[in-house]
Design a protein around this motif. Structure first.
Motif, PDB file in Angstrom:
ATOM      1  N   PRO A 296     -21.162  -6.993 -13.247  1.00  0.00           N
ATOM      2  CA  PRO A 296     -21.368  -8.376 -12.809  1.00  0.00           C
ATOM      3  C   PRO A 296     -22.148  -8.498 -11.507  1.00  0.00           C
ATOM      4  O   PRO A 296     -22.928  -9.432 -11.323  1.00  0.00           O
ATOM      5  CB  PRO A 296     -19.930  -8.904 -12.654  1.00  0.00           C
ATOM      6  N   GLY A 297     -21.952  -7.563 -10.568  1.00  0.00           N
ATOM      7  CA  GLY A 297     -22.725  -7.611  -9.334  1.00  0.00           C
ATOM      8  C   GLY A 297     -21.920  -7.474  -8.070  1.00  0.00           C
ATOM      9  O   GLY A 297     -22.175  -6.587  -7.250  1.00  0.00           O
ATOM     10  N   PRO A 298     -20.924  -8.349  -7.823  1.00  0.00           N
ATOM     11  CA  PRO A 298     -20.152  -8.220  -6.582  1.00  0.00           C
ATOM     12  C   PRO A 298     -19.192  -7.034  -6.639  1.00  0.00           C
ATOM     13  O   PRO A 298     -18.691  -6.669  -7.705  1.00  0.00           O
ATOM     14  CB  PRO A 298     -19.379  -9.543  -6.524  1.00  0.00           C
ATOM     15  N   GLY A 299     -18.943  -6.424  -5.475  1.00  0.00           N
ATOM     16  CA  GLY A 299     -17.949  -5.371  -5.405  1.00  0.00           C
ATOM     17  C   GLY A 299     -16.549  -5.940  -5.520  1.00  0.00           C
ATOM     18  O   GLY A 299     -16.355  -7.162  -5.630  1.00  0.00           O
ATOM     19  N   LEU A 300     -15.561  -5.066  -5.470  1.00  0.00           N
ATOM     20  CA  LEU A 300     -14.185  -5.486  -5.688  1.00  0.00           C
ATOM     21  C   LEU A 300     -13.738  -6.519  -4.659  1.00  0.00           C
ATOM     22  O   LEU A 300     -13.115  -7.533  -5.014  1.00  0.00           O
ATOM     23  CB  LEU A 300     -13.251  -4.266  -5.652  1.00  0.00           C
TER      24      LEU A 300
ATOM     25  N   TYR B 278     -16.022  -4.117 -19.680  1.00  0.00           N
ATOM     26  CA  TYR B 278     -14.899  -3.501 -20.378  1.00  0.00           C
ATOM     27  C   TYR B 278     -15.304  -2.149 -20.967  1.00  0.00           C
ATOM     28  O   TYR B 278     -14.571  -1.159 -20.853  1.00  0.00           O
ATOM     29  CB  TYR B 278     -14.383  -4.424 -21.480  1.00  0.00           C
ATOM     30  N   ARG B 279     -16.461  -2.126 -21.595  1.00  0.00           N
ATOM     31  CA  ARG B 279     -16.906  -0.873 -22.213  1.00  0.00           C
ATOM     32  C   ARG B 279     -17.226   0.184 -21.166  1.00  0.00           C
ATOM     33  O   ARG B 279     -16.959   1.379 -21.376  1.00  0.00           O
ATOM     34  CB  ARG B 279     -18.102  -1.153 -23.116  1.00  0.00           C
ATOM     35  N   ALA B 280     -17.776  -0.229 -20.042  1.00  0.00           N
ATOM     36  CA  ALA B 280     -18.059   0.723 -18.972  1.00  0.00           C
ATOM     37  C   ALA B 280     -16.765   1.300 -18.397  1.00  0.00           C
ATOM     38  O   ALA B 280     -16.697   2.486 -18.064  1.00  0.00           O
ATOM     39  CB  ALA B 280     -18.866   0.038 -17.870  1.00  0.00           C
ATOM     40  N   ALA B 281     -15.728   0.478 -18.300  1.00  0.00           N
ATOM     41  CA  ALA B 281     -14.444   0.970 -17.794  1.00  0.00           C
ATOM     42  C   ALA B 281     -13.878   2.054 -18.700  1.00  0.00           C
ATOM     43  O   ALA B 281     -13.332   3.065 -18.223  1.00  0.00           O
ATOM     44  CB  ALA B 281     -13.451  -0.188 -17.671  1.00  0.00           C
ATOM     45  N   GLY B 282     -14.012   1.888 -19.993  1.00  0.00           N
ATOM     46  CA  GLY B 282     -13.520   2.895 -20.918  1.00  0.00           C
ATOM     47  C   GLY B 282     -14.364   4.150 -20.947  1.00  0.00           C
ATOM     48  O   GLY B 282     -13.864   5.242 -21.241  1.00  0.00           O
ATOM     49  N   ALA B 283     -15.648   4.015 -20.635  1.00  0.00           N
ATOM     50  CA  ALA B 283     -16.568   5.156 -20.733  1.00  0.00           C
ATOM     51  C   ALA B 283     -16.565   6.025 -19.489  1.00  0.00           C
ATOM     52  O   ALA B 283     -17.029   7.175 -19.532  1.00  0.00           O
ATOM     53  CB  ALA B 283     -17.981   4.647 -20.994  1.00  0.00           C
ATOM     54  N   THR B 284     -16.042   5.518 -18.375  1.00  0.00           N
ATOM     55  CA  THR B 284     -16.154   6.220 -17.096  1.00  0.00           C
ATOM     56  C   THR B 284     -14.789   6.356 -16.442  1.00  0.00           C
ATOM     57  O   THR B 284     -14.304   5.416 -15.798  1.00  0.00           O
ATOM     58  CB  THR B 284     -17.092   5.448 -16.144  1.00  0.00           C
ATOM     59  N   PRO B 285     -14.115   7.494 -16.575  1.00  0.00           N
ATOM     60  CA  PRO B 285     -12.802   7.650 -15.935  1.00  0.00           C
ATOM     61  C   PRO B 285     -12.920   7.679 -14.417  1.00  0.00           C
ATOM     62  O   PRO B 285     -13.954   8.080 -13.867  1.00  0.00           O
ATOM     63  CB  PRO B 285     -12.314   9.006 -16.472  1.00  0.00           C
ATOM     64  N   PRO B 286     -11.868   7.250 -13.719  1.00  0.00           N
ATOM     65  CA  PRO B 286     -11.909   7.262 -12.249  1.00  0.00           C
ATOM     66  C   PRO B 286     -12.045   8.682 -11.710  1.00  0.00           C
ATOM     67  O   PRO B 286     -11.341   9.589 -12.154  1.00  0.00           O
ATOM     68  CB  PRO B 286     -10.563   6.651 -11.857  1.00  0.00           C
ATOM     69  N   ALA B 287     -12.972   8.854 -10.773  1.00  0.00           N
ATOM     70  CA  ALA B 287     -13.136  10.158 -10.125  1.00  0.00           C
ATOM     71  C   ALA B 287     -12.368  10.199  -8.816  1.00  0.00           C
ATOM     72  O   ALA B 287     -11.963  11.266  -8.356  1.00  0.00           O
ATOM     73  CB  ALA B 287     -14.616  10.446  -9.880  1.00  0.00           C
TER      74      ALA B 287
ATOM     75  N   LEU C  13     -13.161   0.870  -9.585  1.00  0.00           N
ATOM     76  CA  LEU C  13     -13.358  -0.496 -10.029  1.00  0.00           C
ATOM     77  C   LEU C  13     -14.456  -1.184  -9.209  1.00  0.00           C
ATOM     78  O   LEU C  13     -15.255  -1.960  -9.762  1.00  0.00           O
ATOM     79  CB  LEU C  13     -12.042  -1.267  -9.921  1.00  0.00           C
ATOM     80  N   ASP C  14     -14.529  -0.890  -7.940  1.00  0.00           N
ATOM     81  CA  ASP C  14     -15.587  -1.445  -7.105  1.00  0.00           C
ATOM     82  C   ASP C  14     -16.959  -1.044  -7.640  1.00  0.00           C
ATOM     83  O   ASP C  14     -17.870  -1.883  -7.742  1.00  0.00           O
ATOM     84  CB  ASP C  14     -15.417  -0.946  -5.665  1.00  0.00           C
ATOM     85  N   GLY C  15     -17.107   0.227  -8.016  1.00  0.00           N
ATOM     86  CA  GLY C  15     -18.379   0.698  -8.563  1.00  0.00           C
ATOM     87  C   GLY C  15     -18.721   0.043  -9.890  1.00  0.00           C
ATOM     88  O   GLY C  15     -19.883  -0.305 -10.147  1.00  0.00           O
ATOM     89  N   LEU C  16     -17.716  -0.130 -10.746  1.00  0.00           N
ATOM     90  CA  LEU C  16     -17.948  -0.775 -12.036  1.00  0.00           C
ATOM     91  C   LEU C  16     -18.406  -2.214 -11.861  1.00  0.00           C
ATOM     92  O   LEU C  16     -19.321  -2.689 -12.556  1.00  0.00           O
ATOM     93  CB  LEU C  16     -16.668  -0.739 -12.879  1.00  0.00           C
ATOM     94  N   LEU C  17     -17.765  -2.926 -10.958  1.00  0.00           N
ATOM     95  CA  LEU C  17     -18.127  -4.329 -10.723  1.00  0.00           C
ATOM     96  C   LEU C  17     -19.529  -4.443 -10.129  1.00  0.00           C
ATOM     97  O   LEU C  17     -20.312  -5.327 -10.510  1.00  0.00           O
ATOM     98  CB  LEU C  17     -17.102  -4.981  -9.803  1.00  0.00           C
TER      99      LEU C  17
END
Length: 421
Positions: free
Chosen positions: A400-404, A376-385, A392-396
């Motif tokens: 957690p590990g698996p891609g989207l 959650y915190r990473a999603a807020g810290a990194t806007p989509p480029a 979202l695939d990169g964040l996951l």
């Protein structure tokens, strides 16, 4: 519920699906409040022997803010038209119930005088002592009249969301970690404060102590008043027990959060339902610094619901009955909800929340709660480029590990195993 924007504010949760202290006494005249007002500085009018209409009105609003904050009835009434004085005096008496630390006006739109009248739009900022680091902001439409050569205020009305003092007498109840303000009866205010006090440590246990650890709730007496506070139609919010708002434009780490209670929907909840809703809203407050416009609503609502149900002992089918029903249908495929699925009044809003909860619950169970918090915190810290899916695939993958695609497949299998039998 974090389902959209109303009047520039971020909103929070539906609760109809979860169904399964005295107030401060008003004295008249109000006592003088001895705290400084934040004033609006008049614009300079170089070379003018007489102030322009705008600068005169700016000074009028600065004086008005000072009088309202200090509960100075004489000063307030000196700045309004005779016809407005009874209503202004009544509003000042209601303001006396609020522990205000700041009140100010800032003109945003100004129409030049037509004859002896003018209108303008202003932002009204107000901050509650000990609870707000930054003022909540409301939009007001203000009318003025020229009386004996001086501009006086003739009206001050909401544009969009109303102020508490627009709605009637205000009561206040303080809790250990909370304050509840509104028109509801004292028993309802006290019950809401108690629920808020229980919610704060539950949220801190998961999200840590890097938030103020306090809640400000507004508890009107009717659903119509609730809608007026939000500046929305009451019909679309009839089944929503509470929303959380944050002031538009507030600094990231100091928003003026308000939890607004919809009295009929909230009163209709079970004790467990009220706990879940209050903890859900407190989770939105605690995560506000990490919430951005690009945060997917399935993630923001999912973590809030996960926090709300955490430790309640409810089974997946008790938490997500609509999802259980949908999963049993032939051909059902779990899909992460779109932001629009969380809109107030949406036909699929209940299922959207349950899908969001189940996705976040899977992350917490399979990869650990702190991986969910970190995601959650990473999603807020990194806007989509690029695209949201790639982001979202990169964040996951980084969290957690698996891609989207793999996560969606794992989640679909988990939903089938938990609900389809």
């Amino acid at each position: 519920m974090d389902g959209g924007a109303v009047g520039g504010s971020v909103l929070s949760r539906r609760a109809a699906l979860l169904l399964a202290a005295a107030g401060l006494v008003q004295l008249s005249p109000p006592a003088v409040r001895t705290v400084p007002a934040t004033v609006v500085a008049p614009s300079a009018s170089a070379g003018a022997t007489r102030p322009s209409a705008r600068s005169a009105v700016e000074a009028l609003l600065a004086d008005r803010a000072r009088a309202q904050l200090r509960l100075d009835r004489s000063a307030l009434l000196a700045g309004v038209t005779p016809a407005s004085r009874p209503a202004e005096q009544a509003a000042l008496a209601r303001l006396a119930q609020l522990p205000l630390a700041e009140l100010s006006y800032r003109i945003t739109e100004f129409a030049e005088p037509v004859g002896g009248t003018l209108t303008l739009t202003a932002e009204l900022g107000w901050r509650i002592a000990d609870f707000d680091d930054h003022p909540a902001v409301l939009t007001r439409r203000i009318g003025c009249e020229l009386v004996d050569g001086a501009w006086l205020l003739s009206s001050d009305r909401p544009v969009g969301g109303a102020a508490l003092w627009d709605l009637g007498e205000i009561r206040a109840v303080r809790g250990t970690h909370s304050i509840v303000l509104g028109q509801a009866d004292p028993a309802a205010l006290a019950a809401a404060a108690a629920a808020a006090d229980r919610a704060v440590p539950l949220v801190t246990e998961l999200w840590g102590g890097d938030w103020p650890g306090r809640l400000l709730l507004e508890h009107p007496a009717t659903g119509e008043q609730f809608a007026q506070l939000l500046g929305v139609s009451a019909d679309g919010y009839a089944g929503i027990a509470a929303v959380t708002t944050a002031a538009a434009g507030a600094p990231v780490h100091s928003p003026a959060d308000r939890v607004l209670i919809n009295p009929q929907a909230y009163a209709g909840l079970s004790e467990l339902g009220r706990r879940v809703v209050t903890v859900h809203e407190a989770a939105h407050v605690a995560t506000r610094a990490d919430t951005r416009p690009w945060t997917p609503l399935w993630l923001s609502e999912g973590v809030a619901d996960y926090t709300g149900y955490r430790g309640t002992g409810r089974t997946p089918r008790q938490i997500a009955p609509e999802l259980a029903k949908a999963a049993a249908a032939k051909g059902f495929t779990a899909v992460l909800p779109a932001d629009g699925d969380f809109a107030a009044g949406s036909a699929g809003i209940g299922l959207a929340y349950e899908l969001a909860w189940s996705a976040c619950d899977l992350i917490a169970r399979r990869y650990g709660e702190q991986r969910l918090v970190a995601l959650y915190r990473a999603a807020g810290a990194t806007p989509p480029a690029g695209s949201r899916e790639e982001w979202l695939d990169g964040l996951l993958r980084a969290g957690p590990g698996p891609g989207l695609a793999d996560f969606t497949r794992e989640w679909g299998e988990d939903v089938h195993q938990r609900f389809a039998h």
